[in-house]
Design an enzyme around this catalytic site. Sequence first.
Site, PDB file in Angstrom:
ATOM      1  N   CYS A   2       9.838 -46.898  16.403  1.00  0.00           N
ATOM      2  CA  CYS A   2       9.136 -46.483  15.193  1.00  0.00           C
ATOM      3  C   CYS A   2       8.055 -45.486  15.577  1.00  0.00           C
ATOM      4  CB  CYS A   2       8.528 -47.688  14.475  1.00  0.00           C
ATOM      5  SG  CYS A   2       7.587 -47.218  13.011  1.00  0.00           S
ATOM      6  N   GLY A   3       8.273 -44.223  15.278  1.00  0.00           N
ATOM      7  CA  GLY A   3       7.308 -43.200  15.632  1.00  0.00           C
ATOM      8  C   GLY A   3       6.043 -43.276  14.799  1.00  0.00           C
ATOM      9  N   HIS A   4       6.194 -43.451  13.483  1.00  0.00           N
ATOM     10  CA  HIS A   4       4.989 -43.509  12.645  1.00  0.00           C
ATOM     11  C   HIS A   4       4.152 -44.722  13.006  1.00  0.00           C
ATOM     12  CE1 HIS A   4       6.360 -46.784   9.924  1.00  0.00           C
ATOM     13  NE2 HIS A   4       5.097 -46.791   9.519  1.00  0.00           N
ATOM     14  N   ASP A  55      11.647 -44.196   4.132  1.00  0.00           N
ATOM     15  CA  ASP A  55      10.509 -43.788   4.944  1.00  0.00           C
ATOM     16  C   ASP A  55       9.729 -42.718   4.192  1.00  0.00           C
ATOM     17  OD1 ASP A  55       8.707 -43.005   6.944  1.00  0.00           O
ATOM     18  OD2 ASP A  55      10.170 -43.331   8.532  1.00  0.00           O
ATOM     19  N   GLY A  89       9.282 -40.732  12.588  1.00  0.00           N
ATOM     20  CA  GLY A  89       8.971 -40.283  13.941  1.00  0.00           C
ATOM     21  C   GLY A  89      10.126 -40.349  14.906  1.00  0.00           C
ATOM     22  N   SER A  90      10.730 -41.534  15.074  1.00  0.00           N
ATOM     23  CA  SER A  90      11.886 -41.633  15.966  1.00  0.00           C
ATOM     24  C   SER A  90      13.067 -40.858  15.406  1.00  0.00           C
ATOM     25  CB  SER A  90      12.252 -43.096  16.216  1.00  0.00           C
ATOM     26  OG  SER A  90      12.458 -43.792  15.000  1.00  0.00           O
TER      27      SER A  90
END
Length: 340
Positions: free
Chosen positions: A89-91, A256, A261-262
């Site tokens: 999870c990028g965010h 989202d 992010g990912s």
Amino acid sequence: MGLEIGTDEYHTAGEPFRIVTSGVPVPEGATVLDRRSWCQDHLDDVRALLINEPRGHADMYGGFPVPPDTDDGDLGVVFFHKDGFSTACGHGTIALVTWAVDKGRIAAEPNSVTPVTVDVPSGRLRTEATVDHEGRVAAVRFWNVPAYVTGRDIAVDSPWGRFTAHVSYGGAFYASIAVDDAELRPEAGHLTDLIAAGRHIKKALNDHRAVSHDDPRLSGLYGVTFHETLDPSTVPGGTGALVQRNVTVFADGEVDRSPCGSGTSARLAVLQALGHLEPGRRFLNLGVAGGVFEGRIEAMTAADERVLVHTSVSGAAFRTGSARFTRDDRDPLGLGFQLR
């Protein structure tokens, strides 16, 4: 009275991130991936309580901060959403690093770029927090696990027409769907159809060989990214960049709000493979809530006859508050409910 759980609340480009700070045991395991498995067995009730209505909603997201895998790491995190526990999870990584600096868990001087090492289920991430003159985090950039393409030009028939999917891995598997010439748009007004189409595509591809990982815990299609390319001149700071807008539908129909992010990392691998983006050129990825992530191809290597795209993604997170959630044992709604 039953459960009582403390949280700090953040958002990254509009996507919420609920950080659990008290009221639950530290997830067990030798690695963050192991701790994720432990959470699946022992903390699913907490996940449900914090995600479900009336305390959350169908698009809520959160994480359990955990110890890093090794002593030379700074932080670990197990991510969760309405349908379970994700592998990347990028965010959430951006929000977690911001929170850690805000809370003094990571020492950072004003006007600095502070390195922070974060372990997530898919691997170890190098991150940098850019701190302004007031000591506040202005942005976080994370260098993701290597991204790579696993399937190209996969046709998926649907009630909305035939989609062409490119599948790639960026800590989780994503299907990229270009909708530049389609009636379906990556805009808020199309979310109902995007959710339905995302579910349809995920069902069609979830057992495809393109979403198989050597570690079965990382297999399966996590998200479907519907994207379109924009004129760079219409976006502030877009000159010279490749600019796209997307809506990513992940898990079972979760939207989202951020550019993902990912998913941005996975998109960079596809863009490189298609010849649309070269190292050094900026990729500005816009989300449905109006936020922007900047992605870069940092390097490319080869392994096992596969091109590995080493990416970084930058964004900003902001604190929205804190909360204490309780569950009254008398409450007939128990851990809550979902209407979608």
